[in-house]
Motif scaffolding. Structure first.
Motif, PDB file in Angstrom:
ATOM      1  N   CYS A 136     -26.903 -82.681 -50.233  1.00 49.21           N
ATOM      2  CA  CYS A 136     -26.010 -83.745 -50.022  1.00 49.21           C
ATOM      3  C   CYS A 136     -24.766 -83.432 -50.843  1.00 49.21           C
ATOM      4  CB  CYS A 136     -26.737 -84.907 -51.164  1.00 49.21           C
ATOM      5  SG  CYS A 136     -25.563 -86.271 -51.302  1.00 49.21           S
ATOM      6  N   HIS A 137     -24.910 -82.655 -51.878  1.00 51.61           N
ATOM      7  CA  HIS A 137     -23.645 -82.539 -52.828  1.00 51.61           C
ATOM      8  C   HIS A 137     -23.992 -81.094 -53.642  1.00 51.61           C
ATOM      9  CE1 HIS A 137     -20.137 -83.095 -55.398  1.00 51.61           C
ATOM     10  NE2 HIS A 137     -19.587 -83.726 -54.435  1.00 51.61           N
ATOM     11  N   GLN A 138     -23.324 -80.217 -53.152  1.00 46.46           N
ATOM     12  CA  GLN A 138     -23.603 -78.849 -53.558  1.00 46.46           C
ATOM     13  C   GLN A 138     -23.067 -78.810 -55.082  1.00 46.46           C
ATOM     14  OE1 GLN A 138     -22.719 -75.398 -50.878  1.00 46.46           O
ATOM     15  NE2 GLN A 138     -22.303 -77.357 -49.566  1.00 46.46           N
ATOM     16  N   ALA A 139     -21.831 -79.160 -55.272  1.00 47.97           N
ATOM     17  CA  ALA A 139     -21.301 -79.010 -56.725  1.00 47.97           C
ATOM     18  C   ALA A 139     -22.128 -79.727 -57.758  1.00 47.97           C
ATOM     19  CB  ALA A 139     -19.952 -79.720 -56.701  1.00 47.97           C
ATOM     20  N   THR A 140     -22.763 -80.961 -57.540  1.00 49.24           N
ATOM     21  CA  THR A 140     -23.642 -81.499 -58.301  1.00 49.24           C
ATOM     22  C   THR A 140     -24.861 -80.705 -58.599  1.00 49.24           C
ATOM     23  OG1 THR A 140     -22.637 -83.671 -57.798  1.00 49.24           O
ATOM     24  CG2 THR A 140     -24.820 -83.605 -59.030  1.00 49.24           C
ATOM     25  N   ALA A 141     -25.207 -80.281 -57.528  1.00 47.54           N
ATOM     26  CA  ALA A 141     -26.691 -79.551 -57.611  1.00 47.54           C
ATOM     27  C   ALA A 141     -26.452 -78.139 -58.611  1.00 47.54           C
ATOM     28  CB  ALA A 141     -26.981 -78.980 -56.308  1.00 47.54           C
ATOM     29  N   LEU A 142     -25.170 -77.706 -58.335  1.00 45.00           N
ATOM     30  CA  LEU A 142     -25.221 -76.402 -59.333  1.00 45.00           C
ATOM     31  C   LEU A 142     -24.761 -76.870 -60.653  1.00 45.00           C
ATOM     32  CD1 LEU A 142     -22.446 -74.401 -57.056  1.00 45.00           C
ATOM     33  CD2 LEU A 142     -24.639 -73.519 -57.761  1.00 45.00           C
ATOM     34  N   ALA A 399     -18.628 -80.492 -41.997  1.00 42.63           N
ATOM     35  CA  ALA A 399     -17.848 -80.147 -43.195  1.00 42.63           C
ATOM     36  C   ALA A 399     -18.931 -79.459 -44.006  1.00 42.63           C
ATOM     37  CB  ALA A 399     -17.378 -81.366 -43.903  1.00 42.63           C
ATOM     38  N   TYR A 400     -20.316 -79.789 -44.112  1.00 46.24           N
ATOM     39  CA  TYR A 400     -21.250 -79.232 -45.041  1.00 46.24           C
ATOM     40  C   TYR A 400     -21.385 -77.811 -44.781  1.00 46.24           C
ATOM     41  CZ  TYR A 400     -25.792 -78.574 -47.554  1.00 46.24           C
ATOM     42  OH  TYR A 400     -26.926 -78.310 -48.262  1.00 46.24           O
ATOM     43  N   LEU A 401     -21.505 -77.763 -43.599  1.00 46.24           N
ATOM     44  CA  LEU A 401     -21.675 -75.978 -43.196  1.00 46.24           C
ATOM     45  C   LEU A 401     -20.356 -75.099 -43.508  1.00 46.24           C
ATOM     46  CD1 LEU A 401     -23.569 -76.064 -39.601  1.00 46.24           C
ATOM     47  CD2 LEU A 401     -24.404 -75.927 -41.915  1.00 46.24           C
ATOM     48  N   ALA A 402     -19.345 -75.877 -43.356  1.00 49.98           N
ATOM     49  CA  ALA A 402     -18.249 -75.138 -43.676  1.00 49.98           C
ATOM     50  C   ALA A 402     -18.076 -74.607 -45.135  1.00 49.98           C
ATOM     51  CB  ALA A 402     -17.028 -76.011 -43.278  1.00 49.98           C
ATOM     52  N   GLN A 403     -18.603 -75.734 -45.971  1.00 49.34           N
ATOM     53  CA  GLN A 403     -18.529 -75.567 -47.559  1.00 49.34           C
ATOM     54  C   GLN A 403     -19.481 -74.529 -47.843  1.00 49.34           C
ATOM     55  OE1 GLN A 403     -19.847 -78.753 -50.762  1.00 49.34           O
ATOM     56  NE2 GLN A 403     -17.769 -79.209 -49.995  1.00 49.34           N
ATOM     57  N   VAL A 404     -20.890 -74.734 -47.199  1.00 48.78           N
ATOM     58  CA  VAL A 404     -21.848 -73.841 -47.628  1.00 48.78           C
ATOM     59  C   VAL A 404     -21.241 -72.351 -47.189  1.00 48.78           C
ATOM     60  CG1 VAL A 404     -24.050 -72.784 -47.087  1.00 48.78           C
ATOM     61  CG2 VAL A 404     -23.641 -75.230 -47.382  1.00 48.78           C
ATOM     62  N   TYR A 405     -20.646 -71.983 -46.160  1.00 49.06           N
ATOM     63  CA  TYR A 405     -20.036 -70.823 -45.674  1.00 49.06           C
ATOM     64  C   TYR A 405     -19.295 -70.390 -46.732  1.00 49.06           C
ATOM     65  CZ  TYR A 405     -18.070 -67.398 -42.564  1.00 49.06           C
ATOM     66  OH  TYR A 405     -17.646 -66.093 -42.043  1.00 49.06           O
ATOM     67  N   GLU A 406     -18.293 -71.029 -46.859  1.00 50.11           N
ATOM     68  CA  GLU A 406     -17.171 -70.723 -47.991  1.00 50.11           C
ATOM     69  C   GLU A 406     -17.679 -70.442 -49.484  1.00 50.11           C
ATOM     70  OE1 GLU A 406     -13.284 -72.631 -50.343  1.00 50.11           O
ATOM     71  OE2 GLU A 406     -14.488 -73.708 -48.609  1.00 50.11           O
ATOM     72  N   LYS A 407     -19.008 -71.112 -49.698  1.00 51.15           N
ATOM     73  CA  LYS A 407     -19.513 -70.568 -51.033  1.00 51.15           C
ATOM     74  C   LYS A 407     -20.788 -69.690 -51.020  1.00 51.15           C
ATOM     75  CE  LYS A 407     -19.165 -73.149 -54.777  1.00 51.15           C
ATOM     76  NZ  LYS A 407     -18.456 -73.031 -55.684  1.00 51.15           N
ATOM     77  N   LEU A 408     -20.765 -68.715 -49.662  1.00 58.84           N
ATOM     78  CA  LEU A 408     -22.023 -67.906 -49.706  1.00 58.84           C
ATOM     79  C   LEU A 408     -21.780 -66.766 -50.649  1.00 58.84           C
ATOM     80  CD1 LEU A 408     -23.215 -67.501 -46.042  1.00 58.84           C
ATOM     81  CD2 LEU A 408     -24.500 -67.998 -48.016  1.00 58.84           C
ATOM     82  N   PRO A 409     -20.734 -66.214 -50.888  1.00 58.09           N
ATOM     83  CA  PRO A 409     -20.554 -65.179 -51.750  1.00 58.09           C
ATOM     84  C   PRO A 409     -20.813 -65.431 -53.125  1.00 58.09           C
ATOM     85  CG  PRO A 409     -18.703 -65.107 -50.295  1.00 58.09           C
ATOM     86  CD  PRO A 409     -19.387 -66.407 -50.135  1.00 58.09           C
ATOM     87  N   TYR A 410     -20.467 -66.825 -53.508  1.00 56.11           N
ATOM     88  CA  TYR A 410     -20.847 -67.195 -54.732  1.00 56.11           C
ATOM     89  C   TYR A 410     -22.463 -67.291 -55.266  1.00 56.11           C
ATOM     90  CZ  TYR A 410     -20.862 -70.372 -59.038  1.00 56.11           C
ATOM     91  OH  TYR A 410     -21.123 -70.861 -60.105  1.00 56.11           O
ATOM     92  N   TYR A 411     -22.868 -67.911 -54.241  1.00 60.21           N
ATOM     93  CA  TYR A 411     -24.511 -67.880 -54.325  1.00 60.21           C
ATOM     94  C   TYR A 411     -25.307 -66.572 -54.326  1.00 60.21           C
ATOM     95  CZ  TYR A 411     -23.955 -72.957 -53.030  1.00 60.21           C
ATOM     96  OH  TYR A 411     -23.315 -74.217 -53.097  1.00 60.21           O
ATOM     97  N   LEU A 412     -24.706 -65.657 -53.685  1.00 55.09           N
ATOM     98  CA  LEU A 412     -25.256 -64.197 -53.672  1.00 55.09           C
ATOM     99  C   LEU A 412     -25.185 -63.547 -54.880  1.00 55.09           C
ATOM    100  CD1 LEU A 412     -24.091 -63.037 -49.981  1.00 55.09           C
ATOM    101  CD2 LEU A 412     -26.436 -64.194 -50.669  1.00 55.09           C
ATOM    102  N   ASN A 413     -24.080 -64.051 -55.715  1.00 52.39           N
ATOM    103  CA  ASN A 413     -23.898 -63.246 -57.070  1.00 52.39           C
ATOM    104  C   ASN A 413     -24.354 -63.967 -58.197  1.00 52.39           C
ATOM    105  OD1 ASN A 413     -22.247 -60.459 -56.522  1.00 52.39           O
ATOM    106  ND2 ASN A 413     -21.374 -62.006 -55.034  1.00 52.39           N
ATOM    107  N   LEU A 414     -24.674 -65.339 -57.959  1.00 55.32           N
ATOM    108  CA  LEU A 414     -25.339 -65.859 -59.120  1.00 55.32           C
ATOM    109  C   LEU A 414     -26.576 -65.345 -59.814  1.00 55.32           C
ATOM    110  CD1 LEU A 414     -25.144 -69.486 -58.083  1.00 55.32           C
ATOM    111  CD2 LEU A 414     -23.775 -68.544 -60.094  1.00 55.32           C
ATOM    112  N   GLU A 415     -26.821 -65.278 -60.922  1.00 54.61           N
ATOM    113  CA  GLU A 415     -28.059 -64.900 -61.683  1.00 54.61           C
ATOM    114  C   GLU A 415     -28.267 -63.141 -61.101  1.00 54.61           C
ATOM    115  OE1 GLU A 415     -30.464 -65.934 -63.870  1.00 54.61           O
ATOM    116  OE2 GLU A 415     -29.006 -67.392 -64.564  1.00 54.61           O
TER     117      GLU A 415
END
Length: 712
Positions: A136-142, A399-415
Motif C-alpha cells: 500500500c505505502h512503501q515508505a510507511t512500511a520501511l 505508479a506503484y510499480l514505478a516507485q518499486v522500480y526506483e527504490k530497487l537498488p535501495y532494497y538490495l543494499n538494506l541490511e
C-alpha cells in the motif's frame, strides 16, 4: 584401543592439526566470533545431508492470535485506506496527523514486549503487517521496519535492564527514531567501525572518548537514538577486566554526541550497549540481530511481489494485442509464469522462516540467504512485470510499480549488500556456523587440544565416508526408494534429498581442497550459497503446499517453483566443479554425483502455460498467491480495485468475445478494431442484442480502466 588412539593422535591427528593451524593464519580471527549455532535450526539440518523430513512435516506453521488478526483486519486495513492516496517516498512527507496515527496504533513497537509498552506480536504477525503495508505505502512500511529491527532488537537482546527500561518504551511510542552508525569501508570485518574510541579518566571518573564526523551527526534528526559501532581501546588499562579485541557497540541519544572542543565526545561506561561484559563482541551481536534481515525485508519483498503478480496478471488479460489478450502469447506466458512461481516460492520461504523465529530459533544462515534470495527475486519479478506492462508512454502505467522500480537498488543494499551476503556470509560464515564438525575442529586446533581435535576429526572422516556412500547410492538410484511426502510431492522430496546429500559431500571436498583460502574464493562461495539457498526455497515450497492442504489447482505452482529451484541448484553445483582445483578429482566427484548426466531440467512449456493461466483469471489459487496485500475497497479504490472489477466483467463477457472473434475468423466482419467489430455485428444482427450491450459495456470499462492506468 587406547594404544591405537595414541598412535592415531601422534602420527595422523597431530600433523593435521598443525596443518590446519597454518591454514588458519590466512583467515581473520574475528570471523570466528559468532553466536553459537542453534542445533534445532534448519541451518544445521541442511548441512547434515539428511534432513529430518518427518520433523518438517510435523512442524506446524505459526497461526495468528485473535488480537493479531483483529489488528490486521481493522487497524492496518484502516491505515491502508488512509495511506493509499499518498505516493510520498518518505514517511516524514505524510501529513503530521497521519504520522501520529501510525505511532498511536503501536506500529513502531510490534516486536517490543508488552512489559515495555510494545505490542509483543509474533514474528509471523509482524511479517503480515509489513507485507500488507508494503503493498500500500512503501515508505510507511520501511519506517515501521526500521523501528522494529536493528538497534531496537539489539537493546532487547543485549541491553542492560536499565537500558531496556529507558529506551524501549520510547521507541515503541515512536518518540525516538533509531540509527545504527557504522562505516561503509575500513576493515576486513563484515561490519566496520565508524571511529576509534579510548577509555580515559576525567575528574576521577572513567569516560569513553571518541571523535565523530560532524556531517554524519548533522544528517540525523534531533530525536534520534544512536548506536555506534566502534573499536574501543584501553591504553591505560583502566577497566577492571581485560579488553577483548573486536567491535564494541555504544548507545546514546543524539543530544549527548555534541563534541566538547578538541576533546571530542565523552560518554559514560553506562552507554556501552550491554555493559562492560560485552566489550569486543559487537560483530557477534550484530550478526545475531536477525529480524531485520530474516523477517522484515523478506516481508517487504513479498508484499511488493504479490502486488506486482496480481496487477500484471490482470493487466495482461485486459490489454489486447492483435485482437487477443496480451497474456495469451507464449513469450508473455513465460514471464507471467516466472512472476507467479517466484511469488509463490518467496511467500513459502517467508512463512517458514517466520515460523522458525516464533519457535525461538536464531537461524543466521537462513536469515542471510532468505534476504538476498527474496530481494533478488523481487528484482526479477519487477523487471518481468515491466516488460509486460510497459508501453510507448514515457511513464509506467502503474505508479506503484514505478516507485518499486526506483527504490530497487535501495532494497538490495538494506541490511547488507546482496552480493556480499551471497559471497561472504551465506556459505563462508554459514559453513563455520552450521557444519557439524568444522567449527569444533577449528576451535580445538587453535586451543591446541589434541584429544578433542582427534575425536572431532575422526567423526568428520566417518561422516565424509558416509556422505560418499549415500551420494553414490543417490546418484545411481535417483533416490527411488525414498518414500517421504504425498503422491504429489514424493518425487520432489526424492530429488531434494539427493541434492542435499550431494551438497554436503561437496562442502567437505571444498573445505579440504581450499582450507584456509575458502573465504578468499568469493565467487565459489557465492555458487555454494546459491545451492543451499535453492535447497531451502524448495523445502519451504513443499511445506507451504502441504500446509495449504495440497489443493489440486495449486499443483502447477508447486511443481514450477520446485523444478526451478532444483534446476538452479544443479546448475550452481556444476559451476562449482569448474572452479575447484585438481580437475581430475573434481571430474570423478561429478561423475559420482551425476552418473547419467544432468537430471534436472527447467520448467517445460506445458507447465509454464498452466502457471501463466493462473495469473490471468480470478480463482482461489490467485487469491492464495496474493493473500495478505491491500486490495482497496469500493469506497477507497486503488489500482488493483479497478483492475479486478474490469477483470471480473471481462470474464462474464468472455463467451460473447469468443463469438465475436469467431465471426472475424469466418470473414463475416470486415472492419479492423474491436469497437468496429461490435458495431458491425450489431448492424448485421450477427449477435443477440443482449450480447452486444454486454460487449459495449465491457469495452467501455476496459478503456476507462486501462486509460486510467496509463494516465497514472
Amino acid at each position: 584401543m587406547s594404544r591405537f588412539i595414541s598412535l592415531r593422535q601422534r602420527y595422523f591427528s597431530r600433523p593435521v592439526m598443525h596443518f590446519m593451524r597454518r591454514q588458519l593464519r590466512l583467515t581473520e580471527p574475528d570471523l570466528l566470533n559468532h553466536p553459537e549455532p542453534d542445533p534445532e535450526s534448519w541451518d544445521i539440518a541442511i548441512f547434515s545431508g539428511k534432513p529430518n523430513w518427518k520433523r518438517l512435516q510435523a512442524l506446524a506453521f505459526t497461526q495468528l492470535m485473535p488480537h493479531e488478526r483483529l489488528f490486521l483486519e481493522n487497524t492496518i486495513q484502516h491505515l491502508c485506506q488512509q495511506l493509499s492516496p499518498y505516493t510520498t517516498t518518505a514517511f516524514e512527507q505524510l501529513p503530521t496527523t497521519l504520522q501520529d496515527r501510525v505511532r498511536q496504533e503501536g506500529c513502531f513497537g510490534l516486536l517490543i514486549p508488552t512489559q515495555y509498552q510494545g505490542m509483543g506480536f509474533s514474528a509471523l504477525a509482524y511479517s503480515q503487517v509489513l507485507l500488507k503495508l508494503a503493498s500500500c505505502h512503501q515508505a510507511t512500511a520501511l519506517a515501521i521496519w526500521r523501528a522494529n529491527s536493528g538497534l531496537s532488537e539489539l537493546i532487547q537482546r543485549y541491553g542492560t535492564t536499565e537500558q531496556q527500561a529507558l529506551y524501549l518504551p520510547q521507541i515503541a511510542a515512536g518518540h525516538w527514531e533509531t540509527q545504527l552508525l557504522s562505516a561503509s569501508q575500513g576493515s576486513n570485518s563484515l561490519y566496520n567501525p565508524i571511529t576509534h574510541a579510548s577509555v580515559l579518566r576525567v575528574n576521577q571518573q572513567l569516560r569513553i572518548q571518541l571523535h565523530l564526523p560532524t556531517p554524519v551527526l548533522q544528517a540525523l534528526k534531533p530525536q534520534t537514538l544512536v548506536g555506534l559501532v566502534v573499536h574501543l581501546q584501553d591504553p591505560h588499562q583502566l577497566l577492571q577486566q581485560p579488553m577483548r579485541s573486536g567491535l564494541t557497540l555504544l548507545l546514546c541519544p543524539l543530544s549527548t554526541l555534541q563534541p566538547l572542543s578538541d576533546e571530542g565526545v565523552l560518554l559514560t561506561l553506562e552507554q556501552l550497549l550491554g555493559g562492560e561484559i560485552l566489550i569486543g563482541q559487537g560483530e557477534s551481536m550484530l550478526l545475531d540481530t536477525l529480524t531485520g534481515r530474516g523477517l522484515g525485508l523478506p516481508a517487504l519483498a513479498v508484499g511488493m511481489a504479490k502486488y506486482t503478480a496480481r496487477y500484471t496478471g490482470a493487466y495482461a488479460k485486459l490489454r489486447q494485442q492483435l485482437g487477443m489478450p496480451l497474456g495469451y502469447y507464449q513469450g508473455i506466458e513465460e514471464l507471467l509464469a516466472r512472476i507467479m512461481g517466484n511469488t509463490y516460492l518467496m511467500d513459502a520461504a517467508r512463512i517458514l522462516t517466520a515460523t522458525a523465529f516464533d519457535q525461538g530459533q536464531r537461524p543466521l544462515l537462513i536469515s542471510a540467504l532468505v534476504k538476498y534470495q527474496l530481494t533478488e527475486r523481487l528484482r526479477q519479478v519487477i523487471l518481468d512485470s515491466l516488460d509486460i506492462v510497459s508501453n510507448q508512454a514515457p511513464a509506467l502505467p502503474s505508479a506503484y510499480l514505478a516507485q518499486v522500480y526506483e527504490k530497487l537498488p535501495y532494497y538490495l543494499n538494506l541490511e547488507g549488500n546482496d552480493l556480499l551476503l551471497r559471497s561472504l556470509l551465506v556459505f563462508g560464515q554459514g559453513t563455520l556456523q552450521c557444519h557439524p564438525q568444522l567449527l569444533a575442529e577449528i576451535r580445538s586446533a587453535l586451543n591446541k587440544d589434541l584429544p578433542q581435535f582427534d575425536q572431532v576429526l575422526t567423526q568428520h572422516l566417518g561422516q565424509i565416508a558416509r556422505h560418499l556412500r549415500q551420494s553414490i547410492s543417490s546418484g545411481l538410484t535417483n533416490n527411488i526408494f525414498h518414500g517421504q511426502g504425498s503422491p504429489s510431492t514424493r518425487r520432489y522430496y526424492r530429488q531434494l534429498n539427493r541434492l542435499s546429500r550431494h551438497f554436503v559431500l561437496l562442502v567437505d571436498y571444498v573445505v579440504m581442497s581450499l582450507g584456509g583460502n575458502l573465504l578468499q574464493h568469493e565467487s565459489l562461495s557465492g555458487r555454494m550459497a546459491d545451492i543451499i539457498a535453492n535447497l531451502y526455497l524448495c523445502l519451504a515450497t513443499l511445506k507451504h503446499y502441504a500446509e495449504q492442504g495440497e489443493p489440486e489447482t495449486d499443483k502447477p505452482l508447486m511443481e514450477y517453483a520446485c523444478t526451478l529451484a532444483m534446476h538452479r541448484a544443479q546448475q550452481a553445483m556444476l559451476a562449482v566443479f569448474h572452479t575447484l582445483p585438481r580437475p581430475w578429482l573434481t571430474k570423478t566427484l561429478r561423475t559420482v554425483m551425476f552418473p547419467y548426466g544432468k537430471p534436472f531440467s527447467p520448467p517445460n512449456p506445458h507447465l509454464i502455460h498452466a502457471v501463466a493461466q493462473l495469473a490471468l483469471e480470478p480463482s482461489t489459487t490467485r487469491e492464495r498467491v496474493t493473500a495478505g496485500i491491500y486490495l482497496g475497497t469500493d469506497n477507497h479504490p486503488n489500482e488493483l480495485t479497478r483492475l479486478d472489477h474490469a477483470l471480473e466483467q471481462a470474464m462474464i463477457t468472455a463467451p460473447d468475445f469468443h463469438q465475436l472473434r469467431r465471426l472475424v475468423k469466418q470473414g463475416k466482419l470486415k472492419t479492423h478494431t474491436l469497437h468496429e467489430w461490435i458495431e458491425e455485428a450489431s448492424t448485421l444482427h450477427l449477435l443477440p442484442q443482449i450480447s452486444i450491450e454486454r460487449l459495449r459495456q465491457t469495452q467501455r470499462q476496459l478503456e476507462q480502466t486501462l486509460n486510467a492506468q496509463d494516465s497514472d
